[in-house]
Scaffold this motif. Structure first.
Motif, PDB file in Angstrom:
ATOM      1  N   ILE A   1       0.840  -1.203   0.000  1.00  0.00           N
ATOM      2  CA  ILE A   1       0.000   0.000   0.000  1.00  0.00           C
ATOM      3  C   ILE A   1       0.872   1.249   0.000  1.00  0.00           C
ATOM      4  O   ILE A   1       0.611   2.221  -0.721  1.00  0.00           O
ATOM      5  N   GLU A   2       1.944   1.225   0.803  1.00  0.00           N
ATOM      6  CA  GLU A   2       2.877   2.357   0.825  1.00  0.00           C
ATOM      7  C   GLU A   2       3.542   2.535  -0.542  1.00  0.00           C
ATOM      8  O   GLU A   2       3.708   3.660  -1.032  1.00  0.00           O
ATOM      9  N   LEU A   3       3.923   1.402  -1.177  1.00  0.00           N
ATOM     10  CA  LEU A   3       4.537   1.473  -2.499  1.00  0.00           C
ATOM     11  C   LEU A   3       3.578   2.070  -3.520  1.00  0.00           C
ATOM     12  O   LEU A   3       3.972   2.867  -4.368  1.00  0.00           O
ATOM     13  N   SER A   4       2.317   1.682  -3.417  1.00  0.00           N
ATOM     14  CA  SER A   4       1.317   2.205  -4.349  1.00  0.00           C
ATOM     15  C   SER A   4       1.184   3.715  -4.231  1.00  0.00           C
ATOM     16  O   SER A   4       1.185   4.440  -5.227  1.00  0.00           O
ATOM     17  N   HIS A   5       1.089   4.195  -2.984  1.00  0.00           N
ATOM     18  CA  HIS A   5       0.982   5.649  -2.763  1.00  0.00           C
ATOM     19  C   HIS A   5       2.259   6.360  -3.209  1.00  0.00           C
ATOM     20  O   HIS A   5       2.202   7.438  -3.816  1.00  0.00           O
ATOM     21  N   THR A   6       3.411   5.744  -2.917  1.00  0.00           N
ATOM     22  CA  THR A   6       4.691   6.366  -3.295  1.00  0.00           C
ATOM     23  C   THR A   6       4.824   6.478  -4.804  1.00  0.00           C
ATOM     24  O   THR A   6       5.220   7.523  -5.334  1.00  0.00           O
ATOM     25  N   ARG A   7       4.500   5.404  -5.512  1.00  0.00           N
ATOM     26  CA  ARG A   7       4.624   5.424  -6.971  1.00  0.00           C
ATOM     27  C   ARG A   7       3.657   6.415  -7.595  1.00  0.00           C
ATOM     28  O   ARG A   7       3.991   7.092  -8.573  1.00  0.00           O
ATOM     29  N   HIS A   8       2.453   6.494  -7.051  1.00  0.00           N
ATOM     30  CA  HIS A   8       1.490   7.471  -7.572  1.00  0.00           C
ATOM     31  C   HIS A   8       2.012   8.892  -7.373  1.00  0.00           C
ATOM     32  O   HIS A   8       1.916   9.735  -8.275  1.00  0.00           O
ATOM     33  N   ALA A   9       2.577   9.152  -6.192  1.00  0.00           N
ATOM     34  CA  ALA A   9       3.120  10.486  -5.914  1.00  0.00           C
ATOM     35  C   ALA A   9       4.310  10.795  -6.814  1.00  0.00           C
ATOM     36  O   ALA A   9       4.441  11.919  -7.331  1.00  0.00           O
ATOM     37  N   LEU A  10       5.181   9.790  -7.020  1.00  0.00           N
ATOM     38  CA  LEU A  10       6.344   9.996  -7.879  1.00  0.00           C
ATOM     39  C   LEU A  10       5.933  10.225  -9.330  1.00  0.00           C
ATOM     40  O   LEU A  10       6.552  11.023 -10.043  1.00  0.00           O
ATOM     41  N   GLN A  11       4.889   9.515  -9.789  1.00  0.00           N
ATOM     42  CA  GLN A  11       4.405   9.724 -11.158  1.00  0.00           C
ATOM     43  C   GLN A  11       3.890  11.147 -11.326  1.00  0.00           C
ATOM     44  O   GLN A  11       4.178  11.814 -12.324  1.00  0.00           O
ATOM     45  N   THR A  12       3.147  11.610 -10.331  1.00  0.00           N
ATOM     46  CA  THR A  12       2.625  12.979 -10.384  1.00  0.00           C
ATOM     47  C   THR A  12       3.756  13.991 -10.370  1.00  0.00           C
ATOM     48  O   THR A  12       3.754  14.967 -11.132  1.00  0.00           O
ATOM     49  N   THR A  13       4.761  13.760  -9.522  1.00  0.00           N
ATOM     50  CA  THR A  13       5.908  14.664  -9.438  1.00  0.00           C
ATOM     51  C   THR A  13       6.698  14.685 -10.738  1.00  0.00           C
ATOM     52  O   THR A  13       7.121  15.739 -11.217  1.00  0.00           O
ATOM     53  N   SER A  14       6.905  13.496 -11.324  1.00  0.00           N
ATOM     54  CA  SER A  14       7.650  13.399 -12.576  1.00  0.00           C
ATOM     55  C   SER A  14       6.946  14.142 -13.701  1.00  0.00           C
ATOM     56  O   SER A  14       7.573  14.887 -14.466  1.00  0.00           O
ATOM     57  N   ASP A  15       5.625  13.962 -13.808  1.00  0.00           N
ATOM     58  CA  ASP A  15       4.863  14.645 -14.854  1.00  0.00           C
ATOM     59  C   ASP A  15       4.909  16.157 -14.662  1.00  0.00           C
ATOM     60  O   ASP A  15       5.079  16.914 -15.624  1.00  0.00           O
ATOM     61  N   LYS A  16       4.775  16.590 -13.404  1.00  0.00           N
ATOM     62  CA  LYS A  16       4.783  18.026 -13.120  1.00  0.00           C
ATOM     63  C   LYS A  16       6.158  18.625 -13.411  1.00  0.00           C
ATOM     64  O   LYS A  16       6.267  19.740 -13.954  1.00  0.00           O
ATOM     65  N   SER A  17       7.206  17.881 -13.056  1.00  0.00           N
ATOM     66  CA  SER A  17       8.557  18.367 -13.307  1.00  0.00           C
ATOM     67  C   SER A  17       8.804  18.561 -14.799  1.00  0.00           C
ATOM     68  O   SER A  17       9.460  19.516 -15.213  1.00  0.00           O
ATOM     69  N   PHE A  18       8.241  17.670 -15.614  1.00  0.00           N
ATOM     70  CA  PHE A  18       8.425  17.781 -17.063  1.00  0.00           C
ATOM     71  C   PHE A  18       7.705  19.004 -17.611  1.00  0.00           C
ATOM     72  O   PHE A  18       8.299  19.813 -18.348  1.00  0.00           O
ATOM     73  N   VAL A  19       6.437  19.165 -17.277  1.00  0.00           N
ATOM     74  CA  VAL A  19       5.650  20.270 -17.861  1.00  0.00           C
ATOM     75  C   VAL A  19       6.062  21.625 -17.286  1.00  0.00           C
ATOM     76  O   VAL A  19       5.770  22.667 -17.884  1.00  0.00           O
ATOM     77  N   ASP A  20       6.747  21.633 -16.144  1.00  0.00           N
ATOM     78  CA  ASP A  20       7.177  22.899 -15.540  1.00  0.00           C
ATOM     79  C   ASP A  20       8.528  23.381 -16.065  1.00  0.00           C
ATOM     80  O   ASP A  20       9.043  24.407 -15.604  1.00  0.00           O
ATOM     81  N   GLN A  21       9.112  22.659 -17.005  1.00  0.00           N
ATOM     82  CA  GLN A  21      10.386  23.083 -17.575  1.00  0.00           C
ATOM     83  C   GLN A  21      10.214  24.397 -18.337  1.00  0.00           C
ATOM     84  O   GLN A  21       9.178  24.645 -18.942  1.00  0.00           O
ATOM     85  N   PRO A  22      11.246  25.253 -18.326  1.00  0.00           N
ATOM     86  CA  PRO A  22      11.147  26.549 -19.021  1.00  0.00           C
ATOM     87  C   PRO A  22      11.245  26.367 -20.543  1.00  0.00           C
ATOM     88  O   PRO A  22      11.325  25.246 -21.044  1.00  0.00           O
ATOM     89  N   ASP A  23      11.230  27.488 -21.272  1.00  0.00           N
ATOM     90  CA  ASP A  23      11.386  27.441 -22.722  1.00  0.00           C
ATOM     91  C   ASP A  23      12.720  26.769 -23.060  1.00  0.00           C
ATOM     92  O   ASP A  23      13.767  27.121 -22.505  1.00  0.00           O
ATOM     93  N   ARG A  24      12.675  25.799 -23.949  1.00  0.00           N
ATOM     94  CA  ARG A  24      13.886  25.070 -24.334  1.00  0.00           C
ATOM     95  C   ARG A  24      13.817  24.698 -25.810  1.00  0.00           C
ATOM     96  O   ARG A  24      12.765  24.788 -26.449  1.00  0.00           O
ATOM     97  N   HIS A  25      14.950  24.227 -26.296  1.00  0.00           N
ATOM     98  CA  HIS A  25      14.955  23.597 -27.613  1.00  0.00           C
ATOM     99  C   HIS A  25      14.212  22.269 -27.468  1.00  0.00           C
ATOM    100  O   HIS A  25      14.442  21.534 -26.499  1.00  0.00           O
ATOM    101  N   PRO A  26      13.318  21.900 -28.397  1.00  0.00           N
ATOM    102  CA  PRO A  26      12.511  20.674 -28.225  1.00  0.00           C
ATOM    103  C   PRO A  26      13.351  19.419 -28.009  1.00  0.00           C
ATOM    104  O   PRO A  26      12.959  18.534 -27.233  1.00  0.00           O
ATOM    105  N   HIS A  27      14.508  19.338 -28.685  1.00  0.00           N
ATOM    106  CA  HIS A  27      15.287  18.103 -28.554  1.00  0.00           C
ATOM    107  C   HIS A  27      15.940  17.999 -27.174  1.00  0.00           C
ATOM    108  O   HIS A  27      16.282  16.891 -26.733  1.00  0.00           O
TER     109      HIS A  27
END
Length: 482
Positions: free
Chosen positions: A49-75
């Motif tokens: 159960i702890e792993l499930s909550h942790t992985r869900h939180a990490l997935q959310t954090t990973s997605d947010k970290s990606f979309v919060d990146q500043p203007d960059r070259h696409p590659h």
């Protein structure tokens, strides 16, 4: 069996229970079995159960970290990448299966397929691996041993105490006596399974199917019933407790310890798979033939360049309505992915053949049958892991190609090739961070209960064959019991 025989069976079972309750060893073994099963269920459930909550939180954090990146070259974002996490199946609280060895997350990036990471058993020390007493391990390996300690003398004790002739002379047949002893052992099986049944039913609240839960419980009930029959047969054949105990311990070591390892070793030998180093060299050799997707002037893309100019009816790359470098990146990624998928499928097919071969050993040892059945029904088998790899690879490809599309449509060819000229040009070769909103919501679910039940048919048949053979053996011995 008539009513009189049924009452005799129940009476014999009650008498056996009275004997066990008077025996300190039997009571101790029963208590240890119940405590171990209950403790392992609670600890494993909390961990998963702890792993499930942790992985869900990490997935959310990973997605947010990606979309919060500043203007960059696409590659740059192609290589920045992001993670995909696999949440545990509801029933994995009882049997983590191969999840503990294969890893639960994958880093997704361009030009390569990464392996799953953060496997619990790879991160743990040797001591923690030995301490991983999951409910599945307890019931598969230790429960048969506990049953042996309790029931090895069920029939042979009557011979040693000279009570067997008396019982038979009173009109109690050998089969009735064995049935009564067996009923007592089945009650012990029921006690062992109670924590497993209760905890598996709780998984229904987390979305698990009743069919999967019923298959899981039935599988373990059949497995332990096989051991009840083995114990009764051995105790009926041997005239002394020592002989029965020695034979059963030998069978436990052979069927639960030795044969599963023989199965895995045989599968790896008969169906060899290429090592990582050899595979990596073969992949790199294939990829070199495709050209370098980072270099639009690579000779490998000369024909592609001509076809693109012809398609848009223009003479130069500057006249193209799309950025040629971005289009080349997309074309290169598609070809590289095809090569990577070819080798990945070859590896997965080899793993699947090895697994299927090792599962056939369920015909000669019930341990392999229940391990296969348990992982399949729970949703932690090799088939489920392979589907996770395929789905995350599709996610990776879509995300990379989404960025390549941004590269080709939102950035001009001239700005792209001049991006290293000066600071102003570098800034001009960036696209807005609004373009990073391309990630798909990734949720991995187990196969349907019907699919898992269909896959487990062979394992059920293996256990049923064991039961049929042992029942036949007991009938033969029971008619000649003296």
């Amino acid at each position: 069996m008539n009513i009189n025989n049924v009452s005799k069976v129940v009476l014999i079972a009650k008498d056996e229970w009275r004997y066990w309750l008077r025996s300190k060893l039997a009571v101790t073994v029963l208590v240890i079995g119940l405590v171990l099963t209950l403790t392992s269920v609670i600890v494993t459930a909390i961990t998963m159960i702890e792993l499930s909550h942790t992985r869900h939180a990490l997935q959310t954090t990973s997605d947010k970290s990606f979309v919060d990146q500043p203007d960059r070259h696409p590659h740059r974002m192609v290589h920045y990448g992001h993670y995909a996490f696999r949440t545990p199946a509801p029933l994995s609280t009882l049997d983590p299966g191969i999840d503990a060895f294969t890893g639960n997350s994958i880093f997704l990036e361009g030009h390569r397929q990464n392996s799953a990471m953060f496997a619990d058993n790879r991160q743990g020390t040797a001591l923690t691996k030995l301490g991983s007493l999951t409910p599945a391990f307890i019931v598969q390996t230790l429960a048969p041993l506990l049953l042996i300690l309790i029931g090895y003398s069920a029939i042979s004790r009557e011979r040693e105490l000279q009570t067997l002739p008396y019982l038979l002379s009173q009109g109690t047949s050998g089969l009735t006596l064995i049935a009564g002893k067996g009923l007592a052992l089945i009650c012990v099986v029921g006690l062992i399974l109670i924590p497993l049944m209760v905890s598996s039913l709780f998984t229904v609240l987390n979305g698990e199917s009743l069919l999967a839960v019923a298959s899981f419980i039935l599988g373990y009930a059949l497995y332990l019933f096989v051991w009840v029959l083995l114990i009764l047969l051995a105790s009926s054949v041997f005239s002394k407790n020592s002989g029965s105990f020695t034979a059963l311990i030998f069978l436990w070591i052979l069927l639960c310890i030795v044969m599963p390892r023989v199965a895995s070793t045989t599968a790896a030998t008969v169906v060899p798979s290429q090592g990582k180093i050899e595979t990596d060299f073969a992949v790199k050799a294939e990829l070199r033939k495709l050209g370098d997707g980072h270099n639009a002037n690579d000779p490998a893309f000369k024909q592609f360049k001509q076809s693109l100019l012809k398609k848009y009816n223009v003479e130069t790359l500057d006249e193209l309505p799309v950025n040629f470098r971005g289009v080349v990146a997309g074309e290169s990624e598609a070809k590289q992915t095809a090569v990577l998928n070819k080798f990945a499928e070859q590896r997965m097919q080899a793993e699947l053949k090895q697994t299927q071969l090792s599962r056939n050993f369920g015909w000669v040892t019930p341990m392999v049958a229940i391990k296969s059945l348990s992982m399949i029904v729970v949703g932690t088998s090799i088939e489920t892991h392979h589907r996770f790899l395929r789905e995350t690879e599709q996610l990776r490809f879509d995300f990379v190609q989404g960025l390549n599309k941004v590269h080709s449509e939102k950035l001009t060819y001239q700005d792209d090739i001049n991006r290293n000229a000066n600071a102003t040009a570098t800034k001009k070769a960036r696209v807005s961070a609004d373009n990073w909103q391309i990630l798909q919501n990734f949720t991995f679910n187990s196969d349907s209960a019907l699919v898992r039940a269909d896959r487990s048919t062979s394992a059920f048949l293996q256990l049923l064959l064991w039961i049929a053979v042992l029942v036949g053996g007991i009938k033969f011995v029971g008619k000649r019991l003296l």
